[in-house]
Each structure stands twice: as C-alpha cells, then as structure tokens.
Design a protein around this motif. Structure first.
Motif, PDB file in Angstrom:
ATOM      1  N   ASN A 116       6.894 -14.806 -12.567  1.00  0.00           N
ATOM      2  CA  ASN A 116       5.932 -13.117 -13.452  1.00  0.00           C
ATOM      3  C   ASN A 116       4.809 -11.761 -12.588  1.00  0.00           C
ATOM      4  O   ASN A 116       5.095 -11.124 -13.694  1.00  0.00           O
ATOM      5  CB  ASN A 116       5.474 -13.784 -14.858  1.00  0.00           C
ATOM      6  N   LYS A 117       5.216 -12.190 -11.703  1.00  0.00           N
ATOM      7  CA  LYS A 117       4.548 -11.477 -11.040  1.00  0.00           C
ATOM      8  C   LYS A 117       5.455  -9.831 -10.204  1.00  0.00           C
ATOM      9  O   LYS A 117       6.452 -10.005  -9.627  1.00  0.00           O
ATOM     10  CB  LYS A 117       3.657 -11.644  -9.539  1.00  0.00           C
ATOM     11  N   THR A 118       5.005  -8.549 -10.879  1.00  0.00           N
ATOM     12  CA  THR A 118       5.746  -7.174 -10.612  1.00  0.00           C
ATOM     13  C   THR A 118       4.903  -6.934  -8.949  1.00  0.00           C
ATOM     14  O   THR A 118       4.060  -8.223  -8.665  1.00  0.00           O
ATOM     15  CB  THR A 118       5.826  -6.958 -11.778  1.00  0.00           C
ATOM     16  N   LYS A 119       6.052  -6.316  -7.981  1.00  0.00           N
ATOM     17  CA  LYS A 119       5.419  -5.768  -7.019  1.00  0.00           C
ATOM     18  C   LYS A 119       4.502  -4.680  -8.010  1.00  0.00           C
ATOM     19  O   LYS A 119       4.983  -4.073  -8.316  1.00  0.00           O
ATOM     20  CB  LYS A 119       6.554  -5.094  -6.695  1.00  0.00           C
ATOM     21  N   MET A 120       3.025  -5.125  -7.235  1.00  0.00           N
ATOM     22  CA  MET A 120       2.340  -3.700  -6.937  1.00  0.00           C
ATOM     23  C   MET A 120       1.697  -3.111  -6.246  1.00  0.00           C
ATOM     24  O   MET A 120       1.987  -3.900  -4.716  1.00  0.00           O
ATOM     25  CB  MET A 120       1.208  -4.334  -7.855  1.00  0.00           C
ATOM     26  N   SER A 121       0.558  -2.315  -6.260  1.00  0.00           N
ATOM     27  CA  SER A 121      -0.198  -1.472  -5.235  1.00  0.00           C
ATOM     28  C   SER A 121      -0.555  -0.603  -5.566  1.00  0.00           C
ATOM     29  O   SER A 121      -0.899  -1.215  -6.427  1.00  0.00           O
ATOM     30  CB  SER A 121       1.216  -0.323  -4.340  1.00  0.00           C
ATOM     31  N   ASP A 122      -1.819   0.003  -4.544  1.00  0.00           N
ATOM     32  CA  ASP A 122      -2.955   0.151  -5.152  1.00  0.00           C
ATOM     33  C   ASP A 122      -2.585   1.433  -6.154  1.00  0.00           C
ATOM     34  O   ASP A 122      -1.700   2.737  -6.144  1.00  0.00           O
ATOM     35  CB  ASP A 122      -3.725   1.163  -3.765  1.00  0.00           C
ATOM     36  N   GLY A 123      -3.700   2.552  -6.897  1.00  0.00           N
ATOM     37  CA  GLY A 123      -3.362   2.709  -7.330  1.00  0.00           C
ATOM     38  C   GLY A 123      -2.334   2.384  -9.110  1.00  0.00           C
ATOM     39  O   GLY A 123      -2.148   3.838 -10.126  1.00  0.00           O
ATOM     40  N   GLN A 124      -2.350   1.139  -9.266  1.00  0.00           N
ATOM     41  CA  GLN A 124      -1.807   0.715 -10.700  1.00  0.00           C
ATOM     42  C   GLN A 124      -2.765   0.089 -11.212  1.00  0.00           C
ATOM     43  O   GLN A 124      -4.084  -0.648 -10.903  1.00  0.00           O
ATOM     44  CB  GLN A 124      -0.296  -0.074 -10.328  1.00  0.00           C
ATOM     45  N   TYR A 125      -2.493   0.052 -12.819  1.00  0.00           N
ATOM     46  CA  TYR A 125      -3.151  -1.232 -13.636  1.00  0.00           C
ATOM     47  C   TYR A 125      -2.985  -2.700 -12.878  1.00  0.00           C
ATOM     48  O   TYR A 125      -1.820  -2.871 -13.001  1.00  0.00           O
ATOM     49  CB  TYR A 125      -2.880  -1.269 -15.302  1.00  0.00           C
ATOM     50  N   LEU A 126      -3.956  -3.186 -13.215  1.00  0.00           N
ATOM     51  CA  LEU A 126      -3.163  -4.822 -12.939  1.00  0.00           C
ATOM     52  C   LEU A 126      -2.771  -5.070 -14.073  1.00  0.00           C
ATOM     53  O   LEU A 126      -2.826  -5.195 -15.978  1.00  0.00           O
ATOM     54  CB  LEU A 126      -4.546  -5.458 -12.508  1.00  0.00           C
ATOM     55  N   MET A 225      -6.353  -0.728 -10.397  1.00  0.00           N
ATOM     56  CA  MET A 225      -7.057  -1.053  -8.603  1.00  0.00           C
ATOM     57  C   MET A 225      -7.033  -0.020  -7.856  1.00  0.00           C
ATOM     58  O   MET A 225      -5.813   0.841  -7.845  1.00  0.00           O
ATOM     59  CB  MET A 225      -5.967  -2.078  -8.268  1.00  0.00           C
ATOM     60  N   LYS A 226      -7.941   0.477  -7.203  1.00  0.00           N
ATOM     61  CA  LYS A 226      -7.752   2.768  -7.017  1.00  0.00           C
ATOM     62  C   LYS A 226      -7.314   1.914  -5.197  1.00  0.00           C
ATOM     63  O   LYS A 226      -6.383   2.777  -4.787  1.00  0.00           O
ATOM     64  CB  LYS A 226      -8.895   2.421  -6.725  1.00  0.00           C
ATOM     65  N   LYS A 227      -7.749   0.768  -4.807  1.00  0.00           N
ATOM     66  CA  LYS A 227      -7.695   0.294  -3.381  1.00  0.00           C
ATOM     67  C   LYS A 227      -7.733  -0.928  -2.952  1.00  0.00           C
ATOM     68  O   LYS A 227      -8.614  -1.408  -3.745  1.00  0.00           O
ATOM     69  CB  LYS A 227      -9.132   1.432  -2.671  1.00  0.00           C
ATOM     70  N   GLY A 228      -7.167  -1.604  -2.159  1.00  0.00           N
ATOM     71  CA  GLY A 228      -7.793  -2.709  -1.941  1.00  0.00           C
ATOM     72  C   GLY A 228      -7.358  -3.756  -2.574  1.00  0.00           C
ATOM     73  O   GLY A 228      -7.151  -5.102  -2.318  1.00  0.00           O
ATOM     74  N   TYR A 229      -6.111  -3.815  -3.016  1.00  0.00           N
ATOM     75  CA  TYR A 229      -5.448  -4.508  -3.629  1.00  0.00           C
ATOM     76  C   TYR A 229      -4.336  -5.786  -3.378  1.00  0.00           C
ATOM     77  O   TYR A 229      -4.944  -7.218  -2.966  1.00  0.00           O
ATOM     78  CB  TYR A 229      -3.787  -4.406  -4.289  1.00  0.00           C
TER      79      TYR A 229
END
Length: 242
Positions: A116-126, A225-229
């Motif tokens: 169920n996990k979508t691709k995420m990166s810094d600057g997004q809501y978990l 998640m601001k940084k370090g995802y």
C-alpha cells in the motif's frame, strides 16, 4: 377589806398575761419550725424532680445518638453494597453495549505495508495504516481526526537507520506535527523534532515526541516529513484523550 381584795387580784392578772405571752411565743416558734420543715420538703421534692428531668434528658440523648449511629452504619453498608453492585454491573454493560461516542478516544497508526506504500519523498505528509481507532483516521488527508474537545496526549516515534549505506556526511532528519481545522484553514505547528545520523557505519536510533495538547472537535493532526525520509525505518503515530 375591799382594798385587800384589790391588792390580791393584781398579781393574778399579771401572771395570766405572762402565761398568755409565753404561749403565744411557743406557737410562733412551732409555726416557724413547721414552715422550715415544709420548705425543706419542697426543696427535696424540687431536687428529686430536677434529678429525674436530667436523667430523662440523658436517656433521650443516649437513645437519639445510638439510633443515629445505627442508621448511619446501615446506610453506609447499603451504599457500599450498591457501589459494589454498580461496579460489578459496569463491566457487563461495557461488554453488552456497542461502541458509542462515550468510548475513550484512542488511535494508533503505523506506516503502510509495502503493497500500500506510495512513493514518497521529503516535504510530504506521512501516510499511515490503522492499528486501532479507524473511525478517527482520515485516509484522504492522512490525518488523525479529533472527534471531541479535550486534552489529548499525542505521540510520534520514528526509528532512523542508515540502511547499510555508508556516507561520510551527516544525514539530517526533521519532521513537524501540524494541526488543521475546517474553521481555521491555516495550519498550526504543534511541535517538531530534529535529529540525524552519520552513516559511516550501519547505525540506528529512535526519535520520540510526546506532548499534551488542548484540541477541539474537527482538528486534523498531520506529520510533515521535512527532511530525512530515506532514514526512516519504522514509525508509529497516535493520540488518546486524557
């Protein structure tokens, strides 16, 4: 002859008068003594009546006090019995009654499964999956929804890991907890956390944030998640009404 008779009668009259005076005095003394005796008898009667009244009052007081204590003990025993019965009945009611609005607000979230996990990166809501408290989670906004006003303990735990990567640089990790409400569109920063890892070797650490907040109905809690995802290995997010 007549003079002699008169001479003899005078002493006799004086003697009679003296005896009458003596008799009058004796009667007065007797009357006084009798009066004193009557007074003493009346005083004795009054004392007896007073004593009887005092004893009656004491008996009534003792009876009233003992009756009140007995009634208090009986009411206390009945109250304890009813409290025990209510305490015994309360769990049964909880088991029989379905979940309603009076159920304590508790929600615990975890990261979504790989499927169920979508691709995420810094600057997004978990994004999250629900362990329990599903009705208090909004999948569309990835937020905890507060159903009622009160004091809530909100917690967030993140485990950081280098994931086997080795880099000479210090990797920074920063996240922020925000609160939004339909009545107040502007988001409000509740708290944040900052940490990091130096991945010269395989290392890991945990970051925990927990705090009490006064929240209102319709508040949305989201983690940015601001940084370090890429450092995040596992995480948990939750809240409960205090």
């Amino acid at each position: 002859m007549g003079q002699k008779l008169r001479g003899h009668t005078q002493p006799a009259e004086a003697a009679c008068r003296g005896s009458m005076i003596d008799i009058g005095r004796d009667e007065s003394v007797l009357i006084l003594i009798k009066h004193c005796q009557d007074m003493k008898q009346q005083e004795t009667r009054l004392r007896l009546i007073t004593l009887l009244l005092l004893l009656t009052c004491m008996a009534m007081l003792i009876y009233t006090t003992s009756a009140g204590l007995r009634q208090h003990e009986e009411s206390g025993s009945h109250g304890q019995g009813s409290a025990v019965e209510q305490g015994a009945a309360h769990p049964r009611q909880e088991r029989l009654c379905p979940e309603d609005n009076q159920t304590p607000v508790r929600i615990h979230l975890r990261p979504p499964s790989p499927t169920n996990k979508t691709k995420m990166s810094d600057g997004q809501y978990l994004e999250w999956d629900v362990d329990f408290g599903e009705r208090n989670y909004d999948e569309e906004t990835h937020a905890i929804v507060i159903p009622a006003p009160g004091i809530y303990f909100v917690y967030l735990r993140i485990t950081l890991s280098c994931h086997g990567e080795k880099t000479p640089n210090f990797e920074l990790f920063t996240l922020q907890l925000y609160c939004l409400n339909e009545g107040y569109p502007k988001r409000r920063l509740l708290t944040d956390a900052m940490d990091g890892l130096e991945c010269t070797q395989d290392r890991s650490k945990s970051v925990f944030v927990g705090q009490l907040f006064e929240l209102v109905e319709g508040d949305y809690l989201k983690v940015l998640m601001k940084k370090g995802y890429k450092l995040m290995k596992t995480a948990s997010f939750g809240a409960y009404l205090v």
